[in-house]
Design a protein around this motif. Structure first.
Motif, mmCIF file in Angstrom:
data_model
loop_
_atom_site.group_PDB
_atom_site.id
_atom_site.type_symbol
_atom_site.label_atom_id
_atom_site.label_comp_id
_atom_site.label_asym_id
_atom_site.label_seq_id
_atom_site.Cartn_x
_atom_site.Cartn_y
_atom_site.Cartn_z
ATOM 1 N N GLU A 1 0.835 -1.192 0.000
ATOM 2 C CA GLU A 1 0.000 0.000 0.000
ATOM 3 C C GLU A 1 0.884 1.261 0.000
ATOM 4 O OE1 GLU A 1 -2.701 -0.093 3.271
ATOM 5 O OE2 GLU A 1 -3.451 -2.109 2.796
ATOM 6 N N VAL A 2 0.416 2.292 -0.652
ATOM 7 C CA VAL A 2 1.144 3.563 -0.640
ATOM 8 C C VAL A 2 0.832 4.297 0.643
ATOM 9 C CG1 VAL A 2 1.143 3.734 -3.149
ATOM 10 C CG2 VAL A 2 -0.705 4.794 -1.834
ATOM 11 N N LEU A 3 1.677 5.256 0.986
ATOM 12 C CA LEU A 3 1.466 6.038 2.193
ATOM 13 C C LEU A 3 0.152 6.808 2.063
ATOM 14 C CD1 LEU A 3 3.289 6.491 4.731
ATOM 15 C CD2 LEU A 3 3.854 8.714 3.733
ATOM 16 N N PRO A 4 -0.783 6.637 3.000
ATOM 17 C CA PRO A 4 -2.073 7.324 2.870
ATOM 18 C C PRO A 4 -1.934 8.841 2.971
ATOM 19 C CG PRO A 4 -1.894 6.276 5.028
ATOM 20 C CD PRO A 4 -0.711 5.810 4.222
ATOM 21 N N GLN A 5 -2.702 9.541 2.149
ATOM 22 C CA GLN A 5 -2.639 10.996 2.138
ATOM 23 C C GLN A 5 -3.558 11.563 3.235
ATOM 24 O OE1 GLN A 5 -0.695 13.112 0.355
ATOM 25 N NE2 GLN A 5 -1.575 14.706 1.626
#
Length: 432
Positions: free
Chosen positions: A428-432
């Protein structure tokens, strides 16, 4: 269809870092290094400092009084360390680099002021405030690196960052060997003021992460502490607190009692006291090197098998290593060499802290990320401090340090049952 050569080329390619990202990382790393140095300086100069200051405070500098005063000062330092959660909401509101510089500035100034102490009360105040600054550095450095570095590099950046703390141990030992021996404990505390330069460089040369700037521009400001304890984040917040508490218990149990254990084993083996102390220094160095290796090995493993499985491996390794070192080799007739060998294993799996630098930022959105990181680490320090003092009482009553420290392995066993409740963020990408 993509060829193996093409996939290998993509795997080798990494998004290049710009000057601000590089400067920011080295600023964060240097701050974390000097954080470790500051913590270890206190351990190195405690006895000579209190031997001088206790008589000035109206107390005899007996071994018992030095030990008692040292414990009280350490307790105040840990309370300050735990109160460092105040930096998280500030960083979520005003920016990562400014507040990171503030934490470094705080612990640097008050470590330097410790050199001017005229009595134990002044030293206690300076160490308490320095603890507040030191405690916030990891949370903000970890948050900054996670947000500022490109997605394909931030995981390894977490491992690189965590090596700084243990590099600080070496730096403190080197300073003590050169400056402390010749100029005394006050000069050692003065060296702790050097991080002020790092704080200034961070303020002048490093930009705020774009992720924070975007979140700041679009966020209606709320109370981040209330939010991480609310229905959306409550479960992952308390699970992270529990896992960090377990990691901190293991760190302090091994770090606090490792030198004493080595000295006892070396003395039992027939070494003179100076040789036993030197052996303890070598063992501490090996422990630190092993921990650095564990920090560097962790991010690739977490990317391959996932965060939860990686932490389970490291927690299981810690449990086995603690029992093998303090529960088994410590009681062997010729246990010095086996004990040091087990310390290397203990150090490697002690690199589990690098996972939290990688994993915690992935569990929270930008608007509350620094608050969550600071809260979880501070909670663990408060509980860990209490366990540490209970451990000290057990050592005193049982007249041995092996069994009480070995029992801390049970905390890691409990941790294995808590890990499944944490979120898996692999891929998962770093959540904004």
């Amino acid at each position: 269809m993509t060829s193996i050569t093409d996939r290998a080329h993509v795997a080798r390619h990494r998004t290049p870092l710009n000057r601000s990202q590089i400067a920011g990382f080295w600023g964060a790393w240097a701050g974390w290094t000097l954080d470790g140095m500051d913590s270890f300086i206190y351990a190195l100069v405690l006895t000579p400092a209190l031997t001088e200051l206790l008589p000035r405070s109206g107390y005899a500098a007996t071994p018992a009084n030095v030990g008692l005063a040292g414990s009280i000062l350490f307790a105040l330092f840990l309370i300050g360390w735990g109160l460092s959660f105040i930096w998280g909401p500030l960083a979520d509101r005003f920016g990562r680099t400014k507040v990171l510089a503030g934490t470094i500035f705080t612990f640097a100034i008050f470590t330097g002021l410790s050199a001017t102490a005229h009595n134990v009360w002044e030293l206690a105040i300076f160490r308490f405030i320095a603890g507040v600054g030191i405690g916030g550095e990891w949370a903000l450095a970890g948050t900054y690196v996670a947000e500022a570095w490109p997605e394909d590099r931030r995981k390894m950046g977490a491992g690189y960052l965590q090596t700084g703390y243990y590099a600080g141990f070496f730096l403190a030992a080197a300073l003590n060997y050169t400056i402390g021996v010749h100029y005394g404990w006050r000069a050692m505390f003065l060296t702790g003021a050097v991080p002020v330069v790092v704080a200034i460089l961070i303020l002048l040369r490093v930009k705020e992460p774009e992720k924070w700037q975007k979140a700041e521009a679009s966020t209606v400001h709320r109370k981040p502490l209330r939010e991480i304890l609310g229905p959306v984040y409550r479960r992952r917040t308390w699970v992270a607190c529990a896992l960090l508490t377990i990691a901190i218990i293991g760190l302090w149990a091994g770090a606090v009692y490792e030198p004493s254990a080595v000295i006892q084993l070396a003395t039992r083996a027939g070494m003179a006291r100076p040789d036993a102390i030197r052996t303890a220094s070598i063992a501490t160095g090996l422990l630190s090197i092993s921990t650095v290796l564990g920090c560097l090995a962790l991010p690739p493993l977490a990317e391959r098998i996932g965060r939860k499985k990686t932490l389970a491996i490291y927690f299981a390794g810690m449990a086995v290593a603690i029992v093998g070192s303090f529960g088994w080799s410590f009681y062997m007739p010729n246990g010095l060499v086996p004990f040091i060998a087990w310390l290397c294993v203990l150090g490697f799996f002690g690199g589990n802290f690098a996972l939290f630098s990688l994993w915690l930022p992935e569990q929270f959105e930008t608007r509350v990320r620094a608050t969550a990181f600071a809260f979880c680490t501070s909670f663990g320090r408060f509980v860990g401090a209490g366990v540490n003092f209970l451990l000290g009482a057990a050592v005193l009553n049982m007249h041995t340090l092996g069994i009480p420290v070995a029992l801390t392995a049970l905390a890691f066993v409990v941790g294995l049952f808590i890990i499944p409740f944490a979120p898996e963020t692999k891929g998962e990408v770093l959540p904004q």
